[in-house]
Enzyme design. Structure first.
Site, PDB file in Angstrom:
ATOM      1  N   CYS A 192       0.811  -1.224   0.000  1.00 58.98           N
ATOM      2  CA  CYS A 192       0.000   0.000   0.000  1.00 58.98           C
ATOM      3  C   CYS A 192       0.841   1.269   0.000  1.00 58.98           C
ATOM      4  O   CYS A 192       0.575   2.208  -0.762  1.00 58.98           O
ATOM      5  CB  CYS A 192      -0.957  -0.012   1.188  1.00 58.98           C
ATOM      6  N   HIS A 237      -2.043   0.776   7.241  1.00 65.54           N
ATOM      7  CA  HIS A 237      -2.519   0.765   5.854  1.00 65.54           C
ATOM      8  C   HIS A 237      -2.744   2.194   5.361  1.00 65.54           C
ATOM      9  O   HIS A 237      -3.044   3.097   6.155  1.00 65.54           O
ATOM     10  CB  HIS A 237      -3.832  -0.024   5.757  1.00 65.54           C
ATOM     11  N   HIS A 249      -6.093   1.300  -3.732  1.00 66.57           N
ATOM     12  CA  HIS A 249      -5.087   0.833  -2.766  1.00 66.57           C
ATOM     13  C   HIS A 249      -4.610  -0.579  -3.086  1.00 66.57           C
ATOM     14  O   HIS A 249      -5.338  -1.396  -3.644  1.00 66.57           O
ATOM     15  CB  HIS A 249      -5.619   0.913  -1.325  1.00 66.57           C
TER      16      HIS A 249
END
Length: 283
Positions: A192, A237, A249
């Protein structure tokens, strides 16, 4: 009392440390480090000299490092691009040279010569740095000949001083369906925070490597203000807003870079990572 430094960004061990850290850490010896470049298509950086260890990040062909130690077939290095520290096989290093171009497509082949009918010798990721020493046209296709040998498709490259525009989200969109790879940072697989970092790099902007480092870039905004290009953070994240309703993402749910409705993503991620911890707008 000495400040506790982040080992991901500062090269120090009990026996050896970066000379710039004198007075900040304790070590038996301090060294400047010698320059080198990445000579493999992708070099995986690990927290220790052991191929069984997990990947922290990856370095791309032509990126430069400082080498602090070589032992047992491994080199202990710090990346010039984002200051990340780790170990990689010594065979992946080469002599530094001044790059002229960067790869500007998700992936491209390195051919033994200016002929796409020949079997490629390697595949290079977006962001890889190359040194062009000539160009040749074969049946209407222009190739760049590299100092390291071989040739790449010229239109897959940009001069190092140029960028892929100013919309980093458009760059990130090129990675849709790229496999998710923990620690990955290339067109072959990424995580990510690498999606954020690599996309920004290709439009001439810098960002730290990991999501916990990226939470300080830009300025804080509210959930209601979200628009294209804003970042959304969870614990561990980060995602990019493609527009007011859609999140882009690299994630372990689809195991790929994917589009997902923002509200749906918040609900799905919430059971494991709780609610978003912050929202940032880049300058």
């Amino acid at each position: 009392m000495m400040e506790i430094l982040d080992r991901r960004l500062h090269a120090f061990r009990p026996d050896l440390a970066d000379e710039t850290l004198k007075g900040s850490v304790e070590a038996a010896n301090f060294v400047r480090g010698e320059p080198a470049r990445i000579a493999a298509p992708v070099a995986q950086l690990r927290p220790g000299p052991d191929l069984a260890r997990g990947i922290d990040t990856e370095l791309l062909f032509g990126e430069t490092v400082r080498v602090f130690d070589r032992a047992g077939g491994f080199a202990w290095v710090q990346a010039d691009q984002d200051r990340y520290v780790g170990y990689l096989p010594e065979t992946m290093l080469g002599t530094p040279e001044e790059p002229t171009h960067r790869i500007a497509v998700q992936r491209t082949f390195l051919y033994p010569g200016p002929e796409l009918r020949k079997p490629p010798t390697a595949t290079l990721s977006m962001g890889s740095r190359i040194t062009v020493v000539g160009d040749v046209e074969t049946r209407g296709t222009r190739y760049f000949v590299l100092s390291t040998g071989g040739a790449v498709i010229a239109r897959h490259c940009l001069p190092v001083a140029e960028t892929m525009g100013d919309d980093y989200v458009a760059v990130a969109e090129k990675f849709i369906e790229t496999p998710y790879l923990w620690g990955g940072r290339s067109g072959f697989g990424l995580d990510c925070s690498a999606l954020v970092q690599l996309s920004l790099m290709m439009v001439g902007k810098s960002a730290p490597r990991d999501s916990d480092m990226q939470v300080s870039i830009g300025s804080a905004i509210t959930r209601e203000e979200l628009r294209r290009g804003d970042l959304v953070f969870w614990k561990g994240h980060v995602g990019i807003m493609e527009n007011e309703q859609t999140l882009l993402h690299a994630n372990g749910h689809t195991v790929s870079v994917a589009r997902e409705g923002f509200e749906e993503a918040v609900k799905r991620i919430g059971w494991l990572y709780e609610q978003p911890t912050g929202y940032r707008r880049l300058g």
